[in-house]
Design a protein around this motif. Sequence first.
Motif, PDB file in Angstrom:
ATOM      1  N   PHE A 281       0.834  -1.203   0.000  1.00 17.46           N
ATOM      2  CA  PHE A 281       0.000   0.000   0.000  1.00 17.46           C
ATOM      3  C   PHE A 281       0.869   1.253   0.000  1.00 17.46           C
ATOM      4  CE2 PHE A 281      -2.302   3.420   2.079  1.00 17.46           C
ATOM      5  CZ  PHE A 281      -3.534   3.404   1.425  1.00 17.46           C
ATOM      6  N   ARG A 282       1.950   1.220   0.770  1.00 17.39           N
ATOM      7  CA  ARG A 282       2.790   2.424   0.869  1.00 17.39           C
ATOM      8  C   ARG A 282       3.962   2.425  -0.113  1.00 17.39           C
ATOM      9  NH1 ARG A 282       7.383   1.518   3.820  1.00 17.39           N
ATOM     10  NH2 ARG A 282       7.476  -0.422   5.019  1.00 17.39           N
ATOM     11  N   GLU A 283       4.340   1.235  -0.650  1.00 19.81           N
ATOM     12  CA  GLU A 283       5.488   1.178  -1.558  1.00 19.81           C
ATOM     13  C   GLU A 283       5.093   0.937  -3.019  1.00 19.81           C
ATOM     14  OE1 GLU A 283       8.240  -1.741  -0.211  1.00 19.81           O
ATOM     15  OE2 GLU A 283       8.818  -0.618   1.598  1.00 19.81           O
ATOM     16  N   GLY A 284       3.865   0.500  -3.246  1.00 15.88           N
ATOM     17  CA  GLY A 284       3.410   0.233  -4.603  1.00 15.88           C
ATOM     18  C   GLY A 284       3.453  -1.236  -4.956  1.00 15.88           C
ATOM     19  N   GLY A 285       2.454  -1.687  -5.674  1.00 18.34           N
ATOM     20  CA  GLY A 285       2.372  -3.084  -6.079  1.00 18.34           C
ATOM     21  C   GLY A 285       0.921  -3.494  -6.267  1.00 18.34           C
ATOM     22  N   VAL A 286       0.741  -4.718  -6.754  1.00 16.32           N
ATOM     23  CA  VAL A 286      -0.600  -5.282  -6.935  1.00 16.32           C
ATOM     24  C   VAL A 286      -0.844  -6.265  -5.802  1.00 16.32           C
ATOM     25  CG1 VAL A 286      -2.098  -6.663  -8.418  1.00 16.32           C
ATOM     26  CG2 VAL A 286      -0.503  -5.020  -9.437  1.00 16.32           C
ATOM     27  N   PHE A 287      -1.967  -6.079  -5.108  1.00 13.64           N
ATOM     28  CA  PHE A 287      -2.281  -6.978  -3.991  1.00 13.64           C
ATOM     29  C   PHE A 287      -3.659  -7.587  -4.214  1.00 13.64           C
ATOM     30  CE2 PHE A 287      -3.508  -8.427   0.198  1.00 13.64           C
ATOM     31  CZ  PHE A 287      -2.319  -8.975   0.673  1.00 13.64           C
ATOM     32  N   LEU A 288      -3.735  -8.910  -4.007  1.00 15.66           N
ATOM     33  CA  LEU A 288      -4.986  -9.649  -4.182  1.00 15.66           C
ATOM     34  C   LEU A 288      -5.559 -10.058  -2.832  1.00 15.66           C
ATOM     35  CD1 LEU A 288      -7.091 -11.277  -5.886  1.00 15.66           C
ATOM     36  CD2 LEU A 288      -5.465 -13.200  -5.774  1.00 15.66           C
ATOM     37  N   LEU A 289      -6.780  -9.613  -2.566  1.00 15.74           N
ATOM     38  CA  LEU A 289      -7.547 -10.090  -1.419  1.00 15.74           C
ATOM     39  C   LEU A 289      -8.411 -11.242  -1.925  1.00 15.74           C
ATOM     40  CD1 LEU A 289      -8.718  -6.733   0.247  1.00 15.74           C
ATOM     41  CD2 LEU A 289      -6.981  -8.309   1.133  1.00 15.74           C
ATOM     42  N   ASP A 290      -7.881 -12.454  -1.848  1.00 20.63           N
ATOM     43  CA  ASP A 290      -8.598 -13.605  -2.379  1.00 20.63           C
ATOM     44  C   ASP A 290      -9.625 -14.114  -1.378  1.00 20.63           C
ATOM     45  OD1 ASP A 290      -9.244 -15.388  -4.325  1.00 20.63           O
ATOM     46  OD2 ASP A 290      -7.529 -16.718  -3.995  1.00 20.63           O
ATOM     47  N   GLU A 291     -10.632 -14.791  -1.895  1.00 20.72           N
ATOM     48  CA  GLU A 291     -11.728 -15.314  -1.062  1.00 20.72           C
ATOM     49  C   GLU A 291     -12.361 -14.191  -0.228  1.00 20.72           C
ATOM     50  OE1 GLU A 291     -12.467 -18.283  -1.724  1.00 20.72           O
ATOM     51  OE2 GLU A 291     -10.630 -19.195  -2.457  1.00 20.72           O
ATOM     52  N   LEU A 292     -12.593 -13.059  -0.861  1.00 18.61           N
ATOM     53  CA  LEU A 292     -13.121 -11.896  -0.151  1.00 18.61           C
ATOM     54  C   LEU A 292     -14.441 -12.210   0.547  1.00 18.61           C
ATOM     55  CD1 LEU A 292     -12.466  -8.748   0.114  1.00 18.61           C
ATOM     56  CD2 LEU A 292     -14.282  -8.443  -1.580  1.00 18.61           C
ATOM     57  N   ASP A 293     -15.283 -13.003  -0.097  1.00 16.79           N
ATOM     58  CA  ASP A 293     -16.598 -13.303   0.476  1.00 16.79           C
ATOM     59  C   ASP A 293     -16.540 -14.376   1.550  1.00 16.79           C
ATOM     60  OD1 ASP A 293     -15.847 -15.131  -1.425  1.00 16.79           O
ATOM     61  OD2 ASP A 293     -17.843 -15.405  -2.273  1.00 16.79           O
ATOM     62  N   ASN A 294     -15.339 -14.755   1.953  1.00 20.16           N
ATOM     63  CA  ASN A 294     -15.185 -15.720   3.042  1.00 20.16           C
ATOM     64  C   ASN A 294     -14.644 -15.060   4.305  1.00 20.16           C
ATOM     65  OD1 ASN A 294     -15.549 -18.477   3.744  1.00 20.16           O
ATOM     66  ND2 ASN A 294     -13.344 -18.784   3.728  1.00 20.16           N
ATOM     67  N   ALA A 295     -14.394 -13.748   4.225  1.00 19.98           N
ATOM     68  CA  ALA A 295     -13.790 -13.030   5.343  1.00 19.98           C
ATOM     69  C   ALA A 295     -14.855 -12.443   6.265  1.00 19.98           C
ATOM     70  CB  ALA A 295     -12.894 -11.921   4.810  1.00 19.98           C
ATOM     71  N   ASP A 296     -14.429 -12.095   7.466  1.00 22.00           N
ATOM     72  CA  ASP A 296     -15.296 -11.396   8.419  1.00 22.00           C
ATOM     73  C   ASP A 296     -15.578 -10.002   7.865  1.00 22.00           C
ATOM     74  OD1 ASP A 296     -16.277  -9.841  10.569  1.00 22.00           O
ATOM     75  OD2 ASP A 296     -15.364 -11.213  12.005  1.00 22.00           O
TER      76      ASP A 296
END
Length: 343
Positions: free
Chosen positions: A160-175
Motif C-alpha cells: 500500500f505504501r510502496e506500490g504493487g498489486v495486492f490480491l484479497l482472495d476469497e473476499l466473500d469468506n472473510a469477516d
Amino acid sequence: ALQADGQAQGASNNLINHAELLEQIATEAQKQTSDAVERAYRYADSLSKDLLQKVKSELHQYAKPKSQVLSVRVNDRQAVKLSKPAPEYLGRMIINAQLGINTLLVGPTQCGKTTAAALLAEALELPFGSIALSAGASETWLFGRVTAHGFHEAPFSKLFREGGVFLLDELDNADANLLVSCNPALANGSLYNPMSGETYQKHPNFVLVAGANTCGQGADQQYTGRARLDLSTLKRFVAIKVDYSEAIERELCPDDELRLRMQAARAKLRELESIELITSTDMRNAYLQKQAGVKPKDIFASLTLAWPDGLAKQVGMTARGTIPTLDKPLVSDDGDSDGDANE
C-alpha cells in the motif's frame, strides 16, 4: 473289362479326394491368412494411435502458445507481452488499474482469478502479493504484528505504501468487520496501521484486486461457507463477472479430446443447474494423470466420485460416454456462460 473299370473308378475317387484336399488346404490357408491380416490390422491400429499421441506430445513442447499480446496501453507502452496466456478480461483489469479503480473478480472456484491478478502485476511491472482470507483472518494478516523482535509489517500494508498489486482472495469468506477496517484506505487514499500506530499514504502505483465466488450476498448451494459482505465494502470495488478461460485451459490441458470432453460436461452441468463443478485445475490434474498412464475411466471415476448417481453418464463423464449436444458455448469469451454481456 471289369478290372479296368474298377481301376478307373478308383483313380477318379483319388482325384476327387485330392481336389477336396486341395480345397480344404486353400480354405484353411485363407482363414489363417485372414486371421493374421486382422491381427496385423489391429496391431497397426494400436501402433498408429500410440504414435499419434506421442507425436502430439512431442509437437506440443515446440508449439506452446506464445506470450499473449494485449493491445492495451500501459503507461507509455501500446502493448504488453506476458509470460503465459491471459484470461480475456485482463484488459479491463489493466484499464481499472490505470483509473485507480479497485477490481472485484467474481467467478467459480479455480477459474484463474489469482493467475489474472499475478499477470496484472506482470503487465504493470509491479510487485505482487496476495492473501486468502478466511473467517479466522484478523487485522494482523493485513497490517502486521508486533513480536519480541519488533514490528513485522504485512504485505498488504507494505505494498500500500510502496506500490504493487495486492490480491484479497476469497473476499466473500472473510469477516465483514475486518474488511470494514480497510474501507478508509480504499476510499480516502490513506491507511492507519493499528499495529504500528502509523498512518501511510497510498502509493500511486498501488493496485487492489479482490477475488470472490459470490457477489457478497451470502452463502448459496455451491459456496455454503460464504459471508454476506457489508455494502460499504462492496461499493469500493467494480465487479467483473469472470469464468473459466479457454486460453488458460488450453495451456493447462493440451489434450484436445480430454479438454473438450470435460468442457462439454461442465456446460451440460450448467444446463442441468447442477451444483457439481469441473474446474481448470481438474483439467490440469486429468491431463497429468493421463500422461502418467492413468486410464480416462479411472480419472473420471475419481472426479465424479461424490456426484449423484447417473449424473456422470448423463454429462458424458464416463469412459464410454458421448459428448452431450450443447446449445451454448463450452467456454465463454466474455466470461459469461449465458452469453449475457452484462457484467
